[in-house]
Design a protein around this motif. Structure first.
Motif, PDB file in Angstrom:
ATOM      1  N   VAL A 258       0.830  -1.204   0.000  1.00  0.00           N
ATOM      2  CA  VAL A 258       0.000   0.000   0.000  1.00  0.00           C
ATOM      3  C   VAL A 258       0.866   1.257   0.000  1.00  0.00           C
ATOM      4  CG1 VAL A 258      -1.617   1.348   1.392  1.00  0.00           C
ATOM      5  CG2 VAL A 258      -1.990  -1.095   1.069  1.00  0.00           C
ATOM      6  N   PHE A 259       1.953   1.247   0.810  1.00  0.00           N
ATOM      7  CA  PHE A 259       2.857   2.406   0.833  1.00  0.00           C
ATOM      8  C   PHE A 259       3.461   2.636  -0.543  1.00  0.00           C
ATOM      9  CE2 PHE A 259       6.952   4.457   1.217  1.00  0.00           C
ATOM     10  CZ  PHE A 259       6.728   5.471   2.131  1.00  0.00           C
ATOM     11  N   HIS A 260       3.968   1.565  -1.150  1.00  0.00           N
ATOM     12  CA  HIS A 260       4.588   1.681  -2.466  1.00  0.00           C
ATOM     13  C   HIS A 260       3.573   2.160  -3.492  1.00  0.00           C
ATOM     14  CE1 HIS A 260       7.154  -0.300  -5.861  1.00  0.00           C
ATOM     15  NE2 HIS A 260       7.295   1.013  -5.801  1.00  0.00           N
ATOM     16  N   GLY A 261       2.339   1.620  -3.421  1.00  0.00           N
ATOM     17  CA  GLY A 261       1.310   2.038  -4.355  1.00  0.00           C
ATOM     18  C   GLY A 261       0.947   3.500  -4.201  1.00  0.00           C
ATOM     19  N   LEU A 262       0.819   3.961  -2.957  1.00  0.00           N
ATOM     20  CA  LEU A 262       0.506   5.366  -2.712  1.00  0.00           C
ATOM     21  C   LEU A 262       1.636   6.267  -3.197  1.00  0.00           C
ATOM     22  CD1 LEU A 262      -1.444   7.422  -1.486  1.00  0.00           C
ATOM     23  CD2 LEU A 262      -0.270   7.121   0.701  1.00  0.00           C
ATOM     24  N   ALA A 263       2.875   5.820  -3.016  1.00  0.00           N
ATOM     25  CA  ALA A 263       4.020   6.607  -3.476  1.00  0.00           C
ATOM     26  C   ALA A 263       3.998   6.760  -4.996  1.00  0.00           C
ATOM     27  CB  ALA A 263       5.317   5.941  -3.022  1.00  0.00           C
ATOM     28  N   ARG A 264       3.643   5.671  -5.692  1.00  0.00           N
ATOM     29  CA  ARG A 264       3.581   5.727  -7.158  1.00  0.00           C
ATOM     30  C   ARG A 264       2.417   6.581  -7.636  1.00  0.00           C
ATOM     31  NH1 ARG A 264       4.552   0.209 -10.268  1.00  0.00           N
ATOM     32  NH2 ARG A 264       4.690   1.792 -11.900  1.00  0.00           N
ATOM     33  N   LEU A 265       1.257   6.392  -7.016  1.00  0.00           N
ATOM     34  CA  LEU A 265       0.085   7.159  -7.433  1.00  0.00           C
ATOM     35  C   LEU A 265       0.287   8.660  -7.221  1.00  0.00           C
ATOM     36  CD1 LEU A 265      -2.822   4.913  -6.117  1.00  0.00           C
ATOM     37  CD2 LEU A 265      -2.265   5.387  -8.511  1.00  0.00           C
ATOM     38  N   SER A 266       0.992   9.021  -6.153  1.00  0.00           N
ATOM     39  CA  SER A 266       1.214  10.443  -5.854  1.00  0.00           C
ATOM     40  C   SER A 266       2.431  11.009  -6.575  1.00  0.00           C
ATOM     41  CB  SER A 266       1.392  10.625  -4.338  1.00  0.00           C
ATOM     42  OG  SER A 266       2.540   9.915  -3.880  1.00  0.00           O
TER      43      SER A 266
ATOM     44  N   LYS B  77       5.506  10.405  -5.862  1.00  0.00           N
ATOM     45  CA  LYS B  77       6.596  10.667  -4.922  1.00  0.00           C
ATOM     46  C   LYS B  77       7.591   9.522  -4.826  1.00  0.00           C
ATOM     47  CE  LYS B  77       3.805  13.736  -2.010  1.00  0.00           C
ATOM     48  NZ  LYS B  77       3.205  13.956  -0.679  1.00  0.00           N
ATOM     49  N   ASP B  78       7.351   8.460  -5.568  1.00  0.00           N
ATOM     50  CA  ASP B  78       8.230   7.285  -5.458  1.00  0.00           C
ATOM     51  C   ASP B  78       9.656   7.566  -5.908  1.00  0.00           C
ATOM     52  OD1 ASP B  78       7.033   7.599  -7.996  1.00  0.00           O
ATOM     53  OD2 ASP B  78       7.688   5.592  -8.574  1.00  0.00           O
ATOM     54  N   SER B  79       9.837   8.577  -6.764  1.00  0.00           N
ATOM     55  CA  SER B  79      11.180   8.899  -7.259  1.00  0.00           C
ATOM     56  C   SER B  79      11.825  10.054  -6.488  1.00  0.00           C
ATOM     57  CB  SER B  79      11.119   9.259  -8.743  1.00  0.00           C
ATOM     58  OG  SER B  79      10.265  10.375  -8.952  1.00  0.00           O
ATOM     59  N   SER B  80      11.127  10.584  -5.474  1.00  0.00           N
ATOM     60  CA  SER B  80      11.674  11.722  -4.724  1.00  0.00           C
ATOM     61  C   SER B  80      11.856  11.417  -3.238  1.00  0.00           C
ATOM     62  CB  SER B  80      10.751  12.942  -4.883  1.00  0.00           C
ATOM     63  OG  SER B  80       9.471  12.671  -4.345  1.00  0.00           O
ATOM     64  N   LEU B  81      11.875  10.142  -2.877  1.00  0.00           N
ATOM     65  CA  LEU B  81      12.085   9.757  -1.482  1.00  0.00           C
ATOM     66  C   LEU B  81      13.550   9.952  -1.118  1.00  0.00           C
ATOM     67  CD1 LEU B  81       9.890   6.529  -1.354  1.00  0.00           C
ATOM     68  CD2 LEU B  81       9.255   8.898  -0.876  1.00  0.00           C
ATOM     69  N   LYS B  82      13.795  10.597  -0.004  1.00  0.00           N
ATOM     70  CA  LYS B  82      15.153  11.030   0.354  1.00  0.00           C
ATOM     71  C   LYS B  82      15.748  10.169   1.465  1.00  0.00           C
ATOM     72  CE  LYS B  82      14.258  15.784  -1.069  1.00  0.00           C
ATOM     73  NZ  LYS B  82      13.007  15.418  -1.753  1.00  0.00           N
ATOM     74  N   ALA B  83      17.032   9.905   1.319  1.00  0.00           N
ATOM     75  CA  ALA B  83      17.752   9.105   2.308  1.00  0.00           C
ATOM     76  C   ALA B  83      17.981   9.910   3.578  1.00  0.00           C
ATOM     77  CB  ALA B  83      19.090   8.644   1.732  1.00  0.00           C
ATOM     78  N   GLY B  84      18.281   9.203   4.651  1.00  0.00           N
ATOM     79  CA  GLY B  84      18.574   9.865   5.920  1.00  0.00           C
ATOM     80  C   GLY B  84      17.957   9.122   7.083  1.00  0.00           C
ATOM     81  N   GLU B  85      18.093   9.705   8.247  1.00  0.00           N
ATOM     82  CA  GLU B  85      17.517   9.109   9.458  1.00  0.00           C
ATOM     83  C   GLU B  85      16.219   9.846   9.803  1.00  0.00           C
ATOM     84  OE1 GLU B  85      18.686   7.917  14.062  1.00  0.00           O
ATOM     85  OE2 GLU B  85      20.043   9.151  12.867  1.00  0.00           O
ATOM     86  N   TYR B  86      15.147   9.070   9.971  1.00  0.00           N
ATOM     87  CA  TYR B  86      13.845   9.638  10.264  1.00  0.00           C
ATOM     88  C   TYR B  86      13.329   9.081  11.586  1.00  0.00           C
ATOM     89  CZ  TYR B  86      13.781  11.093   5.349  1.00  0.00           C
ATOM     90  OH  TYR B  86      14.081  11.667   4.147  1.00  0.00           O
ATOM     91  N   GLU B  87      12.444   9.838  12.190  1.00  0.00           N
ATOM     92  CA  GLU B  87      11.800   9.379  13.416  1.00  0.00           C
ATOM     93  C   GLU B  87      10.299   9.604  13.291  1.00  0.00           C
ATOM     94  OE1 GLU B  87      13.383   9.915  17.629  1.00  0.00           O
ATOM     95  OE2 GLU B  87      11.748  11.389  17.572  1.00  0.00           O
ATOM     96  N   PHE B  88       9.536   8.542  13.544  1.00  0.00           N
ATOM     97  CA  PHE B  88       8.091   8.614  13.454  1.00  0.00           C
ATOM     98  C   PHE B  88       7.475   8.029  14.715  1.00  0.00           C
ATOM     99  CE2 PHE B  88       9.625   7.992   9.048  1.00  0.00           C
ATOM    100  CZ  PHE B  88       9.176   9.186   8.494  1.00  0.00           C
ATOM    101  N   GLY B  89       6.286   8.501  15.008  1.00  0.00           N
ATOM    102  CA  GLY B  89       5.537   7.930  16.116  1.00  0.00           C
ATOM    103  C   GLY B  89       4.612   6.849  15.602  1.00  0.00           C
ATOM    104  N   GLN B  90       4.534   5.753  16.334  1.00  0.00           N
ATOM    105  CA  GLN B  90       3.596   4.717  15.938  1.00  0.00           C
ATOM    106  C   GLN B  90       2.189   5.301  15.980  1.00  0.00           C
ATOM    107  OE1 GLN B  90       4.153   1.153  18.277  1.00  0.00           O
ATOM    108  NE2 GLN B  90       5.327   0.233  16.621  1.00  0.00           N
ATOM    109  N   GLY B  91       1.438   5.029  14.925  1.00  0.00           N
ATOM    110  CA  GLY B  91       0.120   5.611  14.796  1.00  0.00           C
ATOM    111  C   GLY B  91       0.070   6.684  13.729  1.00  0.00           C
ATOM    112  N   GLU B  92       1.243   7.104  13.245  1.00  0.00           N
ATOM    113  CA  GLU B  92       1.273   8.117  12.183  1.00  0.00           C
ATOM    114  C   GLU B  92       0.795   7.482  10.880  1.00  0.00           C
ATOM    115  OE1 GLU B  92       4.308  11.557  10.480  1.00  0.00           O
ATOM    116  OE2 GLU B  92       4.774  10.418  12.303  1.00  0.00           O
TER     117      GLU B  92
END
Length: 378
Positions: free
Chosen positions: A104-112, A114-129
């Motif tokens: 679903v994530f990959h599909g949403l990235a393609r539909l929007s 954004k699949d070719s503009s995802l940036k590398a690095g360290e991210y922090e997310f809260g569960q539930g986001e």
């Protein structure tokens, strides 16, 4: 009719019925087709609708966040390497428990798109986001950052140690770049002194860097901040005390920075040193001696004042060859705008303030008085 007679024709509404065979009547083909449609079973359509509802509900479920089991907020960090594809990023997020479905994530990235503009690095997310929120953060590069505050008056070595302690860059790598700036760095920042280190130009301020930032990026950020503040103050000042050049003002500002403890005394201390320079008296700054000692001391001994170094302003006239720390804007402006006076000496009163004197005799008397007061308070 029978015996070869033509079949009778009966009109029923808008339809025409013809007698057929054994006396019955046959419905026309168009009407038969409609009857078959009416008799078509409804269960395939119901099944299709049910499947659509189920799949839609599942997609909505997958697009939602993954709530923590115990209800408490949990922050999860994930490192996305350079060159990772959208599918690889989706798999990492699912493995970390941040999304329910990598598909679903990959599909949403393609539909929007954004699949070719995802940036590398360290991210922090809260569960539930939500998946959409996570996708937006990664596509815009909202990586984890570290805030570092560099106070006024630190040396380059001390600054490098701060960044290393915060896990941003190795101290030795930073020092190597500071001691031997590259040619492209000097080209980009032409105010840097030829052949000298970057000591004095690493502007004290609060910085924010992403984890994994390079030493070159850190140095460039600090030099850019100096250019915007310190260098701008130097260039915009209409007059210079004793016709000092930019670097000479920076050197003197670094001494003022290390000597002054109170903001209100900066312009007075700056004027003392300017008066001594004008009269050809050695600066006699303990701060310049401290700069070359292997270990910082709270109080210098007589033998320390004999150290053989061009930075020893007890033995060498004029300014030292370079800044002894990285001064803030207040110290630079104190040198540019000293408080006029006839003071030539000052001594620490022990509480951060100083006692200023016009003659050497007054200076010795002030030192003796301060020592007596210190001994009586013990």
């Amino acid at each position: 009719m029978r015996n070869g007679a033509a079949n009778p024709i009966i009109s029923v509404g808008s339809e025409t019925l013809t007698e057929h065979g054994t006396g019955g009547y046959r419905m026309p083909r168009t009407a038969q087709t409609r009857e078959r449609r009416r008799a078509w079973p409804v269960w395939p359509l119901a099944l299709l609708v049910a499947l659509l509802v189920i799949s839609g509900s599942w997609i909505l479920w997958a697009l939602g966040g993954v709530p923590p089991e115990d209800g408490e907020e949990i922050r999860v960090r994930v490192v996305l390497p350079e060159g990772a594809s959208a599918s690889q990023i989706a798999a990492s997020l699912q493995e970390k428990g941040l999304i329910r479905s990598s598909t679903v994530f990959h599909g949403l990235a393609r539909l929007s798109g954004k699949d070719s503009s995802l940036k590398a690095g360290e991210y922090e997310f809260g569960q539930g986001e939500s998946v959409a929120g996570i996708l937006s953060a990664i596509s815009s590069g909202r990586v984890v950052t570290v805030q570092v505050t560099i106070p006024e008056g630190l040396t380059a070595v001390e600054i490098a140690r701060v960044f290393e302690e915060r896990g941003l860059a190795e101290k030795e790598e930073l020092i190597a770049l500071i001691d031997h700036p590259s040619e492209d760095l000097r080209e980009d920042f032409p105010f840097l002194h030829e052949g000298a280190s970057l000591e004095g130009y690493l502007f004290p301020d609060t910085y924010e860097f992403a984890n994994g930032v390079s030493a070159a990026r850190i140095v460039r950020s600090m030099l850019r901040r100096f250019q915007q503040t310190g260098q701008a103050a130097l260039e915009n000042h209409p007059s210079r005390p004793l016709h000092l050049k930019d670097r000479e003002i920076l050197i003197l500002a670094s001494i003022v920075e290390r000597e002054a403890k109170l903001s209100r005394e900066r312009p007075i201390i700056a004027d003392v040193f300017l008066n001594r320079l004008e009269r050809g008296i050695m600066l006699g700054s303990c701060a310049t001696v401290q700069y070359v000692l292997p270990v910082q001391k709270e109080r210098l001994l007589e033998k320390d004042l004999e150290v053989d170094s061009p930075y020893n302003t007890y033995k060498n006239a004029g300014l030292p060859p370079g800044p002894i720390c990285n001064p803030g804007l207040a110290s630079i402006e104190a040198v540019l705008n000293p408080e006029p006076g006839d003071y030539l000496y000052f001594v620490s009163a022990g509480d951060g303030s100083h006692v200023f004197s016009k003659t050497y005799t007054e200076h010795l008397q002030a030192k003796a008085r301060i020592n007596r007061e210190a001994q009586s308070s013990r």
